[in-house]
Scaffold this motif. Sequence first.
Motif, PDB file in Angstrom:
ATOM      1  N   TYR A 199       0.863  -1.179   0.000  1.00  0.00           N
ATOM      2  CA  TYR A 199       0.000   0.000   0.000  1.00  0.00           C
ATOM      3  C   TYR A 199       0.906   1.237   0.000  1.00  0.00           C
ATOM      4  O   TYR A 199       1.842   1.320   0.815  1.00  0.00           O
ATOM      5  N   ALA A 200       0.651   2.177  -0.913  1.00  0.00           N
ATOM      6  CA  ALA A 200       1.472   3.396  -0.982  1.00  0.00           C
ATOM      7  C   ALA A 200       0.989   4.377   0.075  1.00  0.00           C
ATOM      8  O   ALA A 200      -0.035   5.055  -0.091  1.00  0.00           O
ATOM      9  N   GLY A 201       1.749   4.468   1.162  1.00  0.00           N
ATOM     10  CA  GLY A 201       1.317   5.244   2.319  1.00  0.00           C
ATOM     11  C   GLY A 201       1.118   6.721   2.048  1.00  0.00           C
ATOM     12  O   GLY A 201       0.348   7.388   2.733  1.00  0.00           O
ATOM     13  N   PHE A 230      11.117   1.378   1.458  1.00  0.00           N
ATOM     14  CA  PHE A 230      11.428   2.807   1.604  1.00  0.00           C
ATOM     15  C   PHE A 230      11.791   3.400   0.244  1.00  0.00           C
ATOM     16  O   PHE A 230      12.716   2.947  -0.414  1.00  0.00           O
ATOM     17  N   HIS A 231      11.008   4.423  -0.153  1.00  0.00           N
ATOM     18  CA  HIS A 231      11.153   5.072  -1.458  1.00  0.00           C
ATOM     19  C   HIS A 231      11.647   6.499  -1.323  1.00  0.00           C
ATOM     20  O   HIS A 231      11.645   7.055  -0.241  1.00  0.00           O
ATOM     21  N   GLY A 232      11.912   7.127  -2.457  1.00  0.00           N
ATOM     22  CA  GLY A 232      12.195   8.557  -2.470  1.00  0.00           C
ATOM     23  C   GLY A 232      13.429   8.868  -3.290  1.00  0.00           C
ATOM     24  O   GLY A 232      14.358   8.065  -3.347  1.00  0.00           O
ATOM     25  N   VAL A 274      14.243  -4.974  -9.669  1.00  0.00           N
ATOM     26  CA  VAL A 274      14.147  -3.713 -10.389  1.00  0.00           C
ATOM     27  C   VAL A 274      12.734  -3.171 -10.194  1.00  0.00           C
ATOM     28  O   VAL A 274      11.765  -3.922 -10.138  1.00  0.00           O
ATOM     29  N   HIS A 275      12.642  -1.847 -10.076  1.00  0.00           N
ATOM     30  CA  HIS A 275      11.378  -1.190  -9.775  1.00  0.00           C
ATOM     31  C   HIS A 275      11.026  -0.183 -10.865  1.00  0.00           C
ATOM     32  O   HIS A 275      11.893   0.532 -11.362  1.00  0.00           O
ATOM     33  N   SER A 276       9.747  -0.120 -11.203  1.00  0.00           N
ATOM     34  CA  SER A 276       9.290   0.868 -12.185  1.00  0.00           C
ATOM     35  C   SER A 276       7.911   1.372 -11.780  1.00  0.00           C
ATOM     36  O   SER A 276       7.042   0.588 -11.398  1.00  0.00           O
ATOM     37  N   GLY A 294       5.091  -0.922  -9.554  1.00  0.00           N
ATOM     38  CA  GLY A 294       4.599   0.362  -9.066  1.00  0.00           C
ATOM     39  C   GLY A 294       3.095   0.392  -8.869  1.00  0.00           C
ATOM     40  O   GLY A 294       2.420  -0.635  -8.834  1.00  0.00           O
ATOM     41  N   GLY A 295       2.578   1.609  -8.732  1.00  0.00           N
ATOM     42  CA  GLY A 295       1.144   1.788  -8.494  1.00  0.00           C
ATOM     43  C   GLY A 295       0.542   2.608  -9.614  1.00  0.00           C
ATOM     44  O   GLY A 295       0.989   2.523 -10.752  1.00  0.00           O
ATOM     45  N   GLY A 296      -0.439   3.407  -9.266  1.00  0.00           N
ATOM     46  CA  GLY A 296      -1.014   4.311 -10.254  1.00  0.00           C
ATOM     47  C   GLY A 296      -2.327   3.865 -10.848  1.00  0.00           C
ATOM     48  O   GLY A 296      -2.841   4.506 -11.765  1.00  0.00           O
ATOM     49  N   LEU A 297      -2.891   2.772 -10.337  1.00  0.00           N
ATOM     50  CA  LEU A 297      -4.143   2.278 -10.923  1.00  0.00           C
ATOM     51  C   LEU A 297      -5.305   3.230 -10.613  1.00  0.00           C
ATOM     52  O   LEU A 297      -5.443   3.707  -9.498  1.00  0.00           O
ATOM     53  N   GLY A 298      -6.111   3.464 -11.633  1.00  0.00           N
ATOM     54  CA  GLY A 298      -7.138   4.504 -11.556  1.00  0.00           C
ATOM     55  C   GLY A 298      -8.374   4.115 -10.754  1.00  0.00           C
ATOM     56  O   GLY A 298      -8.684   2.943 -10.574  1.00  0.00           O
ATOM     57  N   PRO A 318      -0.415  -0.176  -5.046  1.00  0.00           N
ATOM     58  CA  PRO A 318      -1.594   0.690  -5.166  1.00  0.00           C
ATOM     59  C   PRO A 318      -1.773   1.567  -3.921  1.00  0.00           C
ATOM     60  O   PRO A 318      -1.638   1.077  -2.802  1.00  0.00           O
ATOM     61  N   GLY A 319      -2.004   2.838  -4.119  1.00  0.00           N
ATOM     62  CA  GLY A 319      -2.329   3.733  -3.007  1.00  0.00           C
ATOM     63  C   GLY A 319      -3.765   4.187  -3.194  1.00  0.00           C
ATOM     64  O   GLY A 319      -4.693   3.742  -2.512  1.00  0.00           O
ATOM     65  N   ARG A 320      -3.933   5.029  -4.215  1.00  0.00           N
ATOM     66  CA  ARG A 320      -5.249   5.566  -4.556  1.00  0.00           C
ATOM     67  C   ARG A 320      -6.306   4.468  -4.706  1.00  0.00           C
ATOM     68  O   ARG A 320      -7.433   4.614  -4.230  1.00  0.00           O
TER      69      ARG A 320
HETATM   70  C1  LIG Z   1       2.806   7.474  -5.820  1.00  0.00           C
HETATM   71  C2  LIG Z   1       3.407   6.142  -5.934  1.00  0.00           C
HETATM   72  C3  LIG Z   1       2.609   5.000  -5.826  1.00  0.00           C
HETATM   73  C4  LIG Z   1       1.126   5.046  -5.621  1.00  0.00           C
HETATM   74  O1  LIG Z   1       0.430   5.670  -6.644  1.00  0.00           O
HETATM   75  P1  LIG Z   1      -1.183   5.575  -6.661  1.00  0.00           P
HETATM   76  O2  LIG Z   1      -1.572   6.409  -7.821  1.00  0.00           O
HETATM   77  O3  LIG Z   1      -1.671   6.124  -5.368  1.00  0.00           O
HETATM   78  O4  LIG Z   1      -1.519   4.134  -6.812  1.00  0.00           O
HETATM   79  C5  LIG Z   1       3.234   3.771  -5.899  1.00  0.00           C
HETATM   80  N1  LIG Z   1       4.572   3.666  -6.062  1.00  0.00           N
HETATM   81  C6  LIG Z   1       5.365   4.751  -6.167  1.00  0.00           C
HETATM   82  C7  LIG Z   1       6.818   4.568  -6.335  1.00  0.00           C
HETATM   83  C8  LIG Z   1       4.816   6.021  -6.107  1.00  0.00           C
HETATM   84  O5  LIG Z   1       5.605   7.093  -6.234  1.00  0.00           O
END
Ligand SMILES: *Cc1c(COP(=O)(O)O)cnc(C)c1O
Length: 463
Positions: free
Chosen positions: A93-95, A137-139, A234-236, A276-280, A321-323
């Motif tokens: 979960y993307a905190g 841990f990301h960033g 590897v992460h994308s 990664g995340g970003g699912l709508g 996934p976060g959103r």
């Molecule tokens: C922002 C981010 C997410 C989460 O994106 P959502 O649109 O909330 O799913 C996941 N991974 C990384 C690396 C991000 O920067």
Amino acid sequence: MSRSAHPAGPRHADVLTEGHYSAPAADLNVLDEKVWSRTVTRDADGALTVGGIAVARLAEEFGTPAYFLDESDFRARCRAWSEAFGPDADVFYAGKAFLSRAVVRWLTEEGLNLDVCSGGELTTALDAGMPAERIAFHGNNKTVAEIERAVTAGVGRIVLDSFQEIVRVAHIAQRHGVRQRVQIRVTVGVEAHTHEFIATAHEDQKFGIALADGQAAEAVRRALSLDGLDLIGVHSHIGSQIFDMAGFEVSARRVVQLLAEIRDEHGVELPEIDLGGGLGIAYTSEDDPREPHEIAKALSDIVTRECEAAKLRTPRISVEPGRAIVGPTAFTLYEVGTIKPLEGLRTYVSVDGGMSDNIRTALYDAEYSVALVSRTSDAEPMLVRVVGKHCESGDIVVKDAFLPADLAPGDLIAVPATGAYCRSMASNYNHALRPPVVAVRDGEARVIVRRETEEDLLRLDVG
Ligand SMILES: *Cc1c(COP(=O)(O)O)cnc(C)c1O
């Protein structure tokens, strides 16, 4: 074209009389279940209820503006994601979408992992009992202090984002006598937003290490040569609010290609990839998000196919996934304060919050829906713009929507799908007091993040 290709955006070209709205729904009283959390319904009196509690009672007890989070929906979405991906994949979960100690406990109980991207998020996660090995841990610019904290806490992985960081993390890990599990974040040259993606020329951004000119391969070389690092994959991450799987397709293909190159050069098959995340999600009735099991199947099919073609063992997949988990589970409740009909244009409805509790409309030209929730109405639909109380004309919550023409001050209106990136991006602009987050479940409501007070403001202002 993706939206990000238009920095000026339609919002600056917008003429008041040109809207981006579609026709009003046939009946404004009907709540589209796509955009509301699962337990939301209208009671016999026509008031919206969530978790069995009517909004009038919630407003009375917790005040407005406030975010109401449907806890059973949140938990159900966690389970749907982890069941969809199964035991051979990991859901993080993307905190940054929304994090609190209660959320961390729910995630821990539901078996999810957690992405953090700052010392503050890490502290929240550890304090609420998330096992460190389940934290990533990301960033793009973790401080030395943050890396120290992550390494000594024993986080499951650090996602490396630059050449400097490869060395920094390796040194810190070695100093503490550990081999830190790491992934390398690569920029695959794909950027996806909503329904579109662009497959080239998106290296021009701050995250990751580019695949294109051999930089990522060089990063792998360096990571493999350092004793402090255990390179696991590897992460994308390609974008946000994505509906179209084509961007993931290209991204997975390029990542698998890199794994094949790593095998050829170093004789190692990295065991994991993170897509990664970003699912709508559905912010309005126009959006049609996919279910977690469809996403899981699509992603695993793509990876399996690409690995077969490259004669690689299929790596363990993780997603972030976060959103898609928290977004649909909350709505923001506002009280209508003033109403200004502008002849021939639209009606401005001002609420008691605004860009301090939802910056996404101003920042991303995001779309939201809105409904009158303290009662039903048979009045005609009127075109409205829901605006906040801040000293800024861009302080828009919902740009174009329809509300009943008999809307009056004191009515409660709610904006659904505000669980992600609203409270977490909230500000104190105009010394606004950030609203509480109230978790609602089975007829009970409890504050999980309290409303800020004027004392909170004065406490930081040391005079
Ligand atoms: C922002 C981010 C997410 C989460 O994106 P959502 O649109 O909330 O799913 C996941 N991974 C990384 C690396 C991000 O920067």
